[in-house]
Design a protein around this motif. Structure first.
Motif, short mmCIF file in Angstrom:
data_model
loop_
_atom_site.label_atom_id
_atom_site.label_comp_id
_atom_site.label_asym_id
_atom_site.label_seq_id
_atom_site.Cartn_x
_atom_site.Cartn_y
_atom_site.Cartn_z
N SER A 48 -4.24 3.07 7.16
CA SER A 48 -4.24 3.82 5.90
C SER A 48 -5.66 4.02 5.38
O SER A 48 -5.98 5.07 4.81
CB SER A 48 -3.38 3.11 4.86
OG SER A 48 -3.95 1.87 4.48
N GLN B 262 -2.82 -1.52 6.83
CA GLN B 262 -3.89 -1.31 5.86
C GLN B 262 -5.09 -0.64 6.52
O GLN B 262 -5.73 0.24 5.92
CB GLN B 262 -4.29 -2.66 5.24
CG GLN B 262 -5.04 -2.55 3.92
CD GLN B 262 -6.53 -2.40 4.12
OE1 GLN B 262 -7.05 -2.61 5.21
NE2 GLN B 262 -7.23 -2.02 3.06
N ILE C 232 -1.98 0.78 -2.04
CA ILE C 232 -1.66 0.19 -0.74
C ILE C 232 -2.23 -1.22 -0.64
O ILE C 232 -1.56 -2.14 -0.15
CB ILE C 232 -2.19 1.07 0.41
CG1 ILE C 232 -1.38 2.36 0.49
CG2 ILE C 232 -2.10 0.33 1.74
CD1 ILE C 232 -1.83 3.30 1.57
#
Length: 214
Positions: free
Chosen positions: A76, A73, A36
């Motif tokens: 996550s 981000q 990611i």
């Protein structure tokens, strides 16, 4: 000349802006970036290039996507912090490449990892003989973690964030019944209350979750 000035000012602004964004995202070495992280950084770079190369477009058209990527981000990262399954789904789990001097061919095929890569990383770890390696793990980052007969044994996580790790138990040749017996000896019966339980130097080490995180 006016256009060059705009490009220069935007470049300086984006430099400072991205530095702030990356600091907010947290400190991680380049070799430890997850999937990611890499995707987010690539898109950020593309968006930043678009802003600099298109001085006629409003700068907010570039800032908004970058801020959205920061939110993605951050979310996550929070999910990853709480969920081992999510971490494994996104980044994967370490892969055992060498076990007691024996190269694990099936695992190398699954990871599309060839012998040239293996030998190069063994040399980088200053390993002169595969037969001197007790365990070598290919980490999700692509780095090779090597443990020799003369060094320490690897730390194996048996319970992480309250979740049992059957693959790791199998790796050390133990069963869930064995682990539960060891935990009961420490007056622990509920796995969900364990922050981590690891197998180190032939013993299990346990740290309980903080009360407010259970």
């Amino acid at each position: 000349m006016h256009e060059l000035l705009i490009i220069g000012l935007r470049t300086v602004f984006l430099y400072i802006f991205l530095l702030v964004i990356l600091r907010i995202m947290g400190k991680r070495e380049v070799g430890e970036l997850g999937v990611i992280d890499i995707v987010v950084f690539i898109i950020m770079a593309e968006v930043a290039a678009m802003i600099v190369e298109s001085p006629d477009k409003p700068i907010m058209e570039g800032i908004l996507p970058i801020l959205l990527l920061l939110v993605i981000q951050y979310i996550s990262s929070m999910i990853s912090l709480k969920s081992k399954k999510f971490r494994d789904l996104v980044d994967g789990d370490p892969t055992l490449i060498i076990k007691h001097g024996q190269i694990q061919e099936d695992e190398m095929r699954k990871q599309r990892y060839n012998l040239d890569d293996l030998f190069q990383q063994l040399r980088e770890n200053q390993i002169g003989s595969i037969h001197n390696v007790t365990f070598a793990y290919l980490e999700p980052s692509g780095n090779l973690s090597v443990f020799t007969k003369d060094g320490d044994s690897p730390i194996v996580g048996l319970v992480l964030d309250g979740e049992l790790q059957p693959k790791h138990l199998k790796l050390i040749g133990k069963t869930e019944e064995w682990l539960m017996k060891k935990l009961r000896e420490k007056d622990i019966t509920d796995l969900s209350t364990i922050f981590y339980c690891s197998y180190e130097q032939g013993e299990i080490k346990v740290q309980m979750k903080e009360i407010n995180s259970v």
